[in-house]
Design an enzyme around this catalytic site. Structure first.
Site, PDB file in Angstrom:
ATOM      1  N   CYS A  78     -14.426   2.732   8.149  1.00 59.41           N
ATOM      2  CA  CYS A  78     -14.870   2.584   6.819  1.00 59.41           C
ATOM      3  C   CYS A  78     -16.096   1.895   6.926  1.00 59.41           C
ATOM      4  O   CYS A  78     -16.358   0.885   7.767  1.00 59.41           O
ATOM      5  CB  CYS A  78     -13.947   1.930   5.940  1.00 59.41           C
ATOM      6  SG  CYS A  78     -14.676   1.688   4.351  1.00 59.41           S
ATOM      7  N   CYS A  92     -15.817  -5.239   3.887  1.00 58.21           N
ATOM      8  CA  CYS A  92     -14.648  -6.252   3.208  1.00 58.21           C
ATOM      9  C   CYS A  92     -14.064  -6.858   4.040  1.00 58.21           C
ATOM     10  O   CYS A  92     -13.523  -6.611   5.258  1.00 58.21           O
ATOM     11  CB  CYS A  92     -13.577  -5.366   2.419  1.00 58.21           C
ATOM     12  SG  CYS A  92     -14.210  -3.925   1.377  1.00 58.21           S
ATOM     13  N   CYS A 113     -10.508  -6.490   5.484  1.00 56.53           N
ATOM     14  CA  CYS A 113      -9.786  -5.355   5.980  1.00 56.53           C
ATOM     15  C   CYS A 113      -9.773  -4.888   7.387  1.00 56.53           C
ATOM     16  O   CYS A 113     -10.961  -4.858   8.151  1.00 56.53           O
ATOM     17  CB  CYS A 113     -10.582  -4.241   5.139  1.00 56.53           C
ATOM     18  SG  CYS A 113      -9.717  -2.693   5.008  1.00 56.53           S
ATOM     19  N   CYS A 168       2.162   6.632  -2.825  1.00 55.40           N
ATOM     20  CA  CYS A 168       0.345   6.160  -2.854  1.00 55.40           C
ATOM     21  C   CYS A 168      -0.260   6.576  -1.484  1.00 55.40           C
ATOM     22  O   CYS A 168       0.174   5.944  -0.527  1.00 55.40           O
ATOM     23  CB  CYS A 168       0.489   4.572  -3.087  1.00 55.40           C
ATOM     24  SG  CYS A 168       1.637   3.827  -4.274  1.00 55.40           S
ATOM     25  N   CYS A 187      -0.176   8.504  -6.575  1.00 59.56           N
ATOM     26  CA  CYS A 187      -1.176   7.535  -6.617  1.00 59.56           C
ATOM     27  C   CYS A 187      -2.026   7.741  -5.476  1.00 59.56           C
ATOM     28  O   CYS A 187      -1.547   7.950  -4.314  1.00 59.56           O
ATOM     29  CB  CYS A 187      -0.425   6.145  -6.686  1.00 59.56           C
ATOM     30  SG  CYS A 187      -1.945   4.753  -6.784  1.00 59.56           S
ATOM     31  N   CYS A 220      -4.456   1.617 -11.773  1.00 54.16           N
ATOM     32  CA  CYS A 220      -3.695   0.637 -10.828  1.00 54.16           C
ATOM     33  C   CYS A 220      -4.670  -0.630 -10.395  1.00 54.16           C
ATOM     34  O   CYS A 220      -5.811   0.162  -9.491  1.00 54.16           O
ATOM     35  CB  CYS A 220      -3.084   1.277  -9.787  1.00 54.16           C
ATOM     36  SG  CYS A 220      -2.359   0.093  -8.613  1.00 54.16           S
ATOM     37  N   ARG A 265       2.992  -5.638  -9.413  1.00 52.69           N
ATOM     38  CA  ARG A 265       3.545  -5.401  -8.032  1.00 52.69           C
ATOM     39  C   ARG A 265       3.361  -6.461  -6.939  1.00 52.69           C
ATOM     40  O   ARG A 265       2.267  -6.944  -6.988  1.00 52.69           O
ATOM     41  CB  ARG A 265       3.046  -4.012  -7.619  1.00 52.69           C
ATOM     42  CG  ARG A 265       3.606  -3.538  -6.179  1.00 52.69           C
ATOM     43  CD  ARG A 265       3.100  -2.376  -5.747  1.00 52.69           C
ATOM     44  NE  ARG A 265       3.281  -1.215  -6.646  1.00 52.69           N
ATOM     45  CZ  ARG A 265       2.547  -0.737  -7.607  1.00 52.69           C
ATOM     46  NH1 ARG A 265       1.083  -1.152  -7.294  1.00 52.69           N
ATOM     47  NH2 ARG A 265       2.935   0.022  -8.520  1.00 52.69           N
TER      48      ARG A 265
HETATM   49  N1  SAM Z   1     -10.909   2.206   0.736  1.00 53.45           N
HETATM   50  C1  SAM Z   1     -10.395   1.825  -0.732  1.00 53.45           C
HETATM   51  C2  SAM Z   1     -10.740   0.747  -1.523  1.00 53.45           C
HETATM   52  O1  SAM Z   1     -11.189  -0.027  -1.074  1.00 53.45           O
HETATM   53  O2  SAM Z   1     -10.317   0.946  -2.603  1.00 53.45           O
HETATM   54  C3  SAM Z   1      -8.988   2.144  -0.557  1.00 53.45           C
HETATM   55  C4  SAM Z   1      -8.012   1.271   0.633  1.00 53.45           C
HETATM   56  S1  SAM Z   1      -8.151  -0.510   0.415  1.00 53.45           S
HETATM   57  C5  SAM Z   1      -7.484  -0.591   2.129  1.00 53.45           C
HETATM   58  C6  SAM Z   1      -7.079  -0.631  -0.713  1.00 53.45           C
HETATM   59  C7  SAM Z   1      -6.692  -2.332  -1.018  1.00 53.45           C
HETATM   60  O3  SAM Z   1      -5.876  -2.752  -0.046  1.00 53.45           O
HETATM   61  C8  SAM Z   1      -7.851  -3.328  -0.989  1.00 53.45           C
HETATM   62  O4  SAM Z   1      -8.638  -3.136  -2.268  1.00 53.45           O
HETATM   63  C9  SAM Z   1      -7.221  -4.322  -0.761  1.00 53.45           C
HETATM   64  O5  SAM Z   1      -6.777  -4.877  -2.345  1.00 53.45           O
HETATM   65  C10 SAM Z   1      -6.005  -4.224  -0.122  1.00 53.45           C
HETATM   66  N2  SAM Z   1      -5.887  -4.946   1.281  1.00 53.45           N
HETATM   67  C11 SAM Z   1      -6.870  -4.349   2.275  1.00 53.45           C
HETATM   68  N3  SAM Z   1      -6.499  -5.078   3.398  1.00 53.45           N
HETATM   69  C12 SAM Z   1      -5.710  -6.172   2.883  1.00 53.45           C
HETATM   70  C13 SAM Z   1      -5.092  -7.402   3.850  1.00 53.45           C
HETATM   71  N4  SAM Z   1      -5.438  -7.542   5.035  1.00 53.45           N
HETATM   72  N5  SAM Z   1      -4.394  -7.986   3.061  1.00 53.45           N
HETATM   73  C14 SAM Z   1      -4.059  -7.739   1.684  1.00 53.45           C
HETATM   74  N6  SAM Z   1      -4.469  -6.613   0.962  1.00 53.45           N
HETATM   75  C15 SAM Z   1      -5.211  -5.848   1.601  1.00 53.45           C
HETATM   76 FE1  SF4 Z   2     -13.205   0.187   3.333  1.00 49.76          FE
HETATM   77 FE2  SF4 Z   2     -11.211  -1.556   3.678  1.00 49.76          FE
HETATM   78 FE3  SF4 Z   2     -13.176  -2.180   2.007  1.00 49.76          FE
HETATM   79 FE4  SF4 Z   2     -11.404  -0.211   1.291  1.00 49.76          FE
HETATM   80  S1  SF4 Z   2     -10.782  -2.256   1.562  1.00 49.76           S
HETATM   81  S2  SF4 Z   2     -13.719  -0.006   1.163  1.00 49.76           S
HETATM   82  S3  SF4 Z   2     -11.047   0.795   3.364  1.00 49.76           S
HETATM   83  S4  SF4 Z   2     -13.239  -1.786   4.369  1.00 49.76           S
END
Ligand code: SAM
Ligand code: SF4
Ligand code: DTB
Length: 315
Positions: free
Chosen positions: A54, A58, A61, A98, A129, A189, A261
């Site tokens: 990606c 973030c 992530c 989801c 979802c 959501c 949730r």
């Molecule tokens: N890329 C899309 C986005 O950012 O909306 C969808 C996937 S993203 C992984 C979805 C959500 O997963 C993030 O917004 C975050 O809230 C949650 N998430 C991701 N990594 C996480 C982690 N290590 N611990 C807890 N929540 C996490």
């Molecule tokens: Fe990409 Fe992870 Fe950020 Fe979603 S949360 S935009 S998958 S880096």
């Protein structure tokens, strides 16, 4: 029963956080009971349909290309593999499936592939979802036309802490997508992650941003950070259990009719911690051995937990 409110001030929310723990939980549980069966929990199962690479940064992530987290990248799954997983989830009792993709935003070509998946999963009789990143207005409308039930897009933290967590898109970008999803008529959501180095005011402010959306998001996932090796937040100090439970309670009070949730992070939570979250206002969990890229309690352990607590699964 109090009317729904969409004009919370930060001070009002901070005052809730400042209540003695027992007073806050009594208040939230009372509201929970007025609006829901307190012994019923909805279960959703997650599937990562596109893994890693990606472009976003973030800091929490595993799927960001900016960090070396050792995650194996995978292209978008084909419909048949998705359908096998959805059937399995349904057999194990999940009512919603989801699908998540590690994208900043979907291309129209990829969106069409996801739309086919949504239609097939819906045909199994499950709610659908997806979480695919930022959307355009046309994309939101085509997801609605495909019959999508929910779109997940978390605001993750407060507006003022956001740039300490992500720099490649803004808090306002997240709100813009949520507004497009709402306008298209898809259930919203949206929630956040606790343990990103935020303080109590940030948690109050994040909940304020969610609770001042009119209507409230139908579904509010509260994640406990799952620390990922190789990310900037791998060693960040964890939030305390009481702070986590208080945040759930405040979410329940601000958004009395939304499903809250208990999302990522349950593997680190014992029985008493999860039971307290259910008491404070949680009425949904992610169910199944995997979240997106990390582990989740297995469904037999969750069945056992439900049975110990006298909880039944919403059908
Ligand atoms: N890329 C899309 C986005 O950012 O909306 C969808 C996937 S993203 C992984 C979805 C959500 O997963 C993030 O917004 C975050 O809230 C949650 N998430 C991701 N990594 C996480 C982690 N290590 N611990 C807890 N929540 C996490
Ligand atoms: Fe990409 Fe992870 Fe950020 Fe979603 S949360 S935009 S998958 S880096
Ligand atoms: C949400 O709020 N949490 C889920 C889902 N929505 C997409 C994702 C949790 C991801 C946890 C870390 C991982 O497995 O990669």
């Amino acid at each position: 029963m109090a009317a729904l409110k969409y004009n919370w001030s930060l001070k009002e929310i901070e005052n809730l956080f400042d209540l003695p723990f027992n007073d806050l939980l009594f208040k939230s549980h009372k509201i929970h009971r007025e609006n829901f069966n307190p012994n019923q929990v909805q279960v959703s199962t997650l599937l990562n349909i596109k893994t890693g690479a990606c472009p976003e940064d973030c800091s929490y992530c595993s799927q960001s290309s900016k960090y070396d987290t050792g995650l194996k990248r995978e292209k978008l799954l084909d419909d048949d593999s998705v359908l096998i997983k959805a059937k399995e989830a349904k057999e194990n009792g999940a009512t919603r499936f989801c699908m998540g993709a590690a994208w900043r935003n979907p291309t129209d070509k990829n969106l069409n592939k996801v739309i086919e998946m949504v239609k097939k999963v819906k045909n199994l009789g499950m709610e659908t979802c997806v979480t695919l990143g930022m959307l355009t207005e046309n994309q939101a409308v085509s997801l609605k036309d495909a019959g999508l039930d929910y779109y997940n897009h978390n605001i993750d933290t407060s507006e003022s802490h956001y740039s300490n967590v992500v720099t490649t898109h803004s808090f306002q970008d997240r709100i813009d997508t949520l507004n497009l999803v709402r306008k298209a008529g898809i259930n919203v959501c949206s929630g956040g992650i606790l343990g990103l180095g935020e303080n109590q005011t940030d948690r109050a402010s994040m909940l304020r941003s969610l609770a001042n959306l009119n209507p409230h998001p139908e579904s509010v996932p509260i994640n406990l950070l799952v620390p990922i090796q190789g990310t900037p937040f791998e060693n960040i100090a964890p939030i305390t259990e009481s702070e986590f439970i208080k945040t759930i309670a405040v979410a329940r009070i601000l958004m009395p009719k939304s499903v809250v949730r208990l999302s990522a992070g349950r593997l680190k939570m014992g029985e008493a911690m999860q039971a307290s979250c259910f008491f404070a206002g949680v009425n949904s969990i992610f169910y199944g051995e995997q979240l997106l890229t990390t582990d989740n309690p297995n469904h037999t352990d969750d069945q056992e937990l439900f049975s110990k607590l006298g909880i039944n699964q919403a059908q």
